[in-house]
Design an enzyme around this catalytic site. Structure first.
Site, short mmCIF file in Angstrom:
data_model
loop_
_atom_site.label_atom_id
_atom_site.label_comp_id
_atom_site.label_asym_id
_atom_site.label_seq_id
_atom_site.Cartn_x
_atom_site.Cartn_y
_atom_site.Cartn_z
N CYS A 1 0.77 -1.25 0.00
CA CYS A 1 0.00 0.00 0.00
C CYS A 1 0.79 1.30 0.00
O CYS A 1 0.53 2.15 -0.83
CB CYS A 1 -1.01 -0.03 1.13
SG CYS A 1 -2.31 -1.24 0.76
P1 NAD Z 1 -5.58 -8.70 -2.21
O1 NAD Z 1 -4.76 -8.61 -3.43
O2 NAD Z 1 -5.10 -9.45 -1.03
O3 NAD Z 1 -7.03 -9.31 -2.56
C1 NAD Z 1 -7.85 -8.80 -3.59
C2 NAD Z 1 -8.76 -9.93 -4.01
O4 NAD Z 1 -9.68 -9.44 -4.99
C3 NAD Z 1 -8.03 -11.10 -4.69
O5 NAD Z 1 -8.32 -12.30 -3.98
C4 NAD Z 1 -8.58 -11.13 -6.11
O6 NAD Z 1 -8.68 -12.42 -6.66
C5 NAD Z 1 -9.93 -10.48 -5.92
N1 NAD Z 1 -10.53 -9.93 -7.14
C6 NAD Z 1 -9.92 -9.25 -8.14
N2 NAD Z 1 -10.83 -8.91 -9.08
C7 NAD Z 1 -12.02 -9.36 -8.65
C8 NAD Z 1 -13.37 -9.31 -9.19
N3 NAD Z 1 -13.63 -8.68 -10.33
N4 NAD Z 1 -14.35 -9.91 -8.50
C9 NAD Z 1 -14.09 -10.54 -7.32
N5 NAD Z 1 -12.86 -10.63 -6.78
C10 NAD Z 1 -11.84 -10.03 -7.43
O7 NAD Z 1 -5.93 -7.20 -1.82
P2 NAD Z 1 -6.02 -6.56 -0.36
O8 NAD Z 1 -4.66 -6.44 0.18
O9 NAD Z 1 -7.10 -7.21 0.38
O10 NAD Z 1 -6.46 -5.07 -0.77
C11 NAD Z 1 -7.76 -4.79 -1.26
C12 NAD Z 1 -7.94 -3.28 -1.28
O11 NAD Z 1 -7.86 -2.79 0.05
C13 NAD Z 1 -6.90 -2.51 -2.06
O12 NAD Z 1 -7.51 -1.38 -2.63
C14 NAD Z 1 -5.89 -2.10 -1.01
O13 NAD Z 1 -5.19 -0.93 -1.37
C15 NAD Z 1 -6.80 -1.83 0.17
N6 NAD Z 1 -6.15 -2.01 1.49
C16 NAD Z 1 -5.30 -3.04 1.71
C17 NAD Z 1 -4.73 -3.21 2.98
C18 NAD Z 1 -3.72 -4.31 3.27
O14 NAD Z 1 -3.06 -4.25 4.31
N7 NAD Z 1 -3.53 -5.29 2.43
C19 NAD Z 1 -5.08 -2.34 4.01
C20 NAD Z 1 -5.99 -1.30 3.75
C21 NAD Z 1 -6.53 -1.14 2.48
C1 UGA Z 2 -0.04 0.27 6.11
C2 UGA Z 2 -0.74 1.18 7.13
O1 UGA Z 2 -0.04 1.13 8.38
C3 UGA Z 2 -2.19 0.75 7.34
O2 UGA Z 2 -2.85 1.66 8.21
C4 UGA Z 2 -2.89 0.74 5.98
O3 UGA Z 2 -4.23 0.29 6.10
C5 UGA Z 2 -2.14 -0.18 5.04
O4 UGA Z 2 -0.77 0.26 4.90
C6 UGA Z 2 -2.75 -0.20 3.68
O5 UGA Z 2 -3.33 0.79 3.25
O6 UGA Z 2 -2.59 -1.24 3.07
P1 UGA Z 2 1.09 -2.16 6.19
O7 UGA Z 2 1.66 -1.75 4.87
O8 UGA Z 2 0.40 -3.46 6.28
O9 UGA Z 2 0.02 -1.04 6.68
O10 UGA Z 2 2.25 -2.18 7.29
P2 UGA Z 2 3.03 -1.06 8.15
O11 UGA Z 2 3.18 -1.57 9.50
O12 UGA Z 2 2.42 0.29 7.98
O13 UGA Z 2 4.47 -1.08 7.46
C7 UGA Z 2 4.68 -0.66 6.12
C8 UGA Z 2 6.16 -0.58 5.82
O14 UGA Z 2 6.76 0.51 6.52
C9 UGA Z 2 6.97 -1.83 6.22
O15 UGA Z 2 7.88 -2.13 5.20
C10 UGA Z 2 7.67 -1.41 7.50
O16 UGA Z 2 8.89 -2.08 7.70
C11 UGA Z 2 7.92 0.06 7.21
N1 UGA Z 2 8.08 0.87 8.44
C12 UGA Z 2 7.04 1.03 9.30
C13 UGA Z 2 9.29 1.51 8.69
O17 UGA Z 2 10.26 1.40 7.90
N2 UGA Z 2 9.41 2.27 9.83
C14 UGA Z 2 8.40 2.45 10.70
O18 UGA Z 2 8.58 3.18 11.70
C15 UGA Z 2 7.18 1.81 10.44
#
Ligand code: NAD
Ligand code: UGA
Length: 428
Positions: A262
């Protein structure tokens, strides 16, 4: 409430379990058959602490079901979350193709059902996408829409389940009181602070939050490089800085930079979106530049301390982008491994969970399953992910090791005996 969730990744699956935990009935949908099969068997399709136990429990009780059939998901629910991926495309922009496809399939199923339905966007999407892209697609399918909303997700991988059960805050971006009340009641059991706004503001809150956290890290890393040449330790400095309650100590850990699915993609997508509107983003450009500098800087220092890299067997400990996950998206271990290889190093790697995923990124690198075997092979260690198993490993008993480089301030140098040690952000 009867809920369906489109996309069964980190966000979809953990949201499903959190909602089922507080009494909702949830149908998960995904286009990946492997993911659906795994979920139906009560196994998370990825490594994430705490998910397997809750999942098998709810699958057994029937409070969570999984399907690949959109009609089944929509017929069995009144409200649908869209939680599919919004990855970075080759230009660094947000790739909206998955969310557009999910919106179309959802809309078509709602249209066939013919009953008003609420759609909530949970994927991270650029400001304007919910009302300007997703709503028009839903309307175009003839879906009988009750309403649309945008509720960004803030969970972290590695603690995703805990974060989904107890979020810091719930942001509800909606256009009417009924939808706000419905969503507020749905998240009420999490006991979190709730913010109401419109969908576009909710979308921007997500990008601004991730960009700010990434900025804190890049700031700490820049101060860290200055500390190194000034003979100061950045961890001592940030301890003092973080004691200011206006700043907080979080996300000031200097190291090899931020990776993950992300921060890099969201900061990049916001930069591109701003540039498409003719706006310059010098601060966020620097955040990304700083993040690219750190892995190369680490290898530069290694070369300086070792003399030559080309004849050394170098072991990267930690291939996942952070501990407690097998996710290698944008892991900083990749640029480090590539830079070391380019300079002639013989590079190997180890990770408690992410070895197979990393092998898909760098197939020619030797990846060890066994940590003892890996350490015995190596002459130089470089720690990239702070897994507890590395923190407690008896490196000091491995007299053949020349040097340990610590990219995440994990190893206690007092336990290393005569082995050389340098941690990022400490005096050079
Ligand atoms: P992910 O890649 O783990 O999972 C996405 C899933 O969507 C996959 O299993 C894929 O097969 C499925 N998919 C794709 N196209 C599809 C369709 N047309 N119909 C049904 N399923 C479909 O993604 P994620 O990490 O869960 O992230 C999802 C969203 O949430 C992203 O926008 C991401 O930026 C956001 N987000 C992720 C995190 C995180 O920590 N991973 C945290 C906050 C927000
Ligand atoms: C991050 C945000 O923390 C979540 O709030 C958000 O929902 C998510 O992105 C998202 O949008 O997907 P995540 O990427 O899972 O979560 O993990 P973090 O703990 O934020 O770490 C991200 C990266 O930053 C890692 O590579 C970590 O090693 C690095 N990091 C984190 C640092 O280098 N220094 C720090 O002090 C903290």
């Amino acid at each position: 409430m009867k809920i369906s969730i489109i996309g069964s990744g980190y966000v979809g699956l953990t949201t499903a379990l959190a909602l089922a935990h507080t009494g909702s009935s949830v149908i998960l949908l995904d286009v990946s058959e492997d993911r659906i099969v795994s979920i139906r068997e009560g196994r998370a399709p990825f490594y994430e602490p705490g998910v397997d136990g809750l999942l098998s429990d709810h699958i057994r009780k029937g409070s969570v079901r999984a399907t690949m059939d959109y009609q089944e998901a929509i017929n069995g629910s009144d409200l649908t979350f869209l939680a599919v991926g919004t990855p970075m495309d080759s230009d660094g922009r947000m790739d909206a193709s998955y969310i557009k496809a999910a919106a179309r399939s959802t809309g078509e199923a709602i249209a066939r059902k013919g009953v008003p339905h609420i759609v909530v966007v949970k994927s991270t999407v650029l400001p304007g996408t919910t009302e300007g892209v997703i709503l028009p697609i839903l309307k175009d399918t003839g879906a009988t829409m009750a309403s649309i909303a945008m509720c960004p997700e803030f969970l972290r991988e590695g603690s995703a389940m805990e974060d989904a059960l107890h979020p810091d805050r719930v942001v509800i971006g909606c256009l009417d009181d009924t939808t706000f009340t419905t969503l507020k009641e749905l998240f009420e059991p999490t006991d979190s602070r709730v913010l109401r706004c419109d969908p576009t503001t909710a979308e921007m809150i997500k990008y601004a939050s991730n960009s700010f956290l990434a900025t804190k890290i890049s700031f700490a890393n820049e101060i860290s490089r200055i500390c190194e040449v000034t003979g100061i330790d950045v961890y001592d400095v940030m301890e003092g800085v973080g004691m200011d309650s206006r700043i907080s100590p979080q996300f000031l850990r200097a190291g090899a930079g931020f990776g993950g699915s992300c921060f890099p993609k969201d900061v990049s997508a916001l930069i591109r979106a701003a540039s498409d509107k003719g706006m310059k983003t010098p601060l966020m450009d620097s955040v990304m530049l700083n993040n690219d500098i750190q892995p190369v800087h680490l290898v530069d220092v290694m070369e300086e301390k070792l003399g030559v890299i080309s004849d050394k067997r170098i072991l990267i400990l930690g291939l996942a982008f952070k501990p407690d996950t097998d996710d290698v998206r944008e892991t900083r271990s990749l640029p480090v491994a590539k830079e070391l290889s380019t300079r002639g190093g013989v590079v190997g790697g180890h990770d408690p969970q992410a070895g197979p995923n990393f092998a898909t990124l760098m197939s020619d690198m030797r990846i060890f399953k066994d940590l003892d075997e890996a350490v015995d092979w190596a002459e130089v260690i470089i720690l990239m992910t702070e897994w507890p198993v590395y923190r407690n490993y008896p490196f000091g008993e491995k007299g053949h090791l020349l040097f340990v480089f610590d990219g995440r301030r994990t190893i206690d140098p007092k336990r290393l005996g005569k082995i050389g040690y340098w941690a990022m952000g400490s005096p050079l």
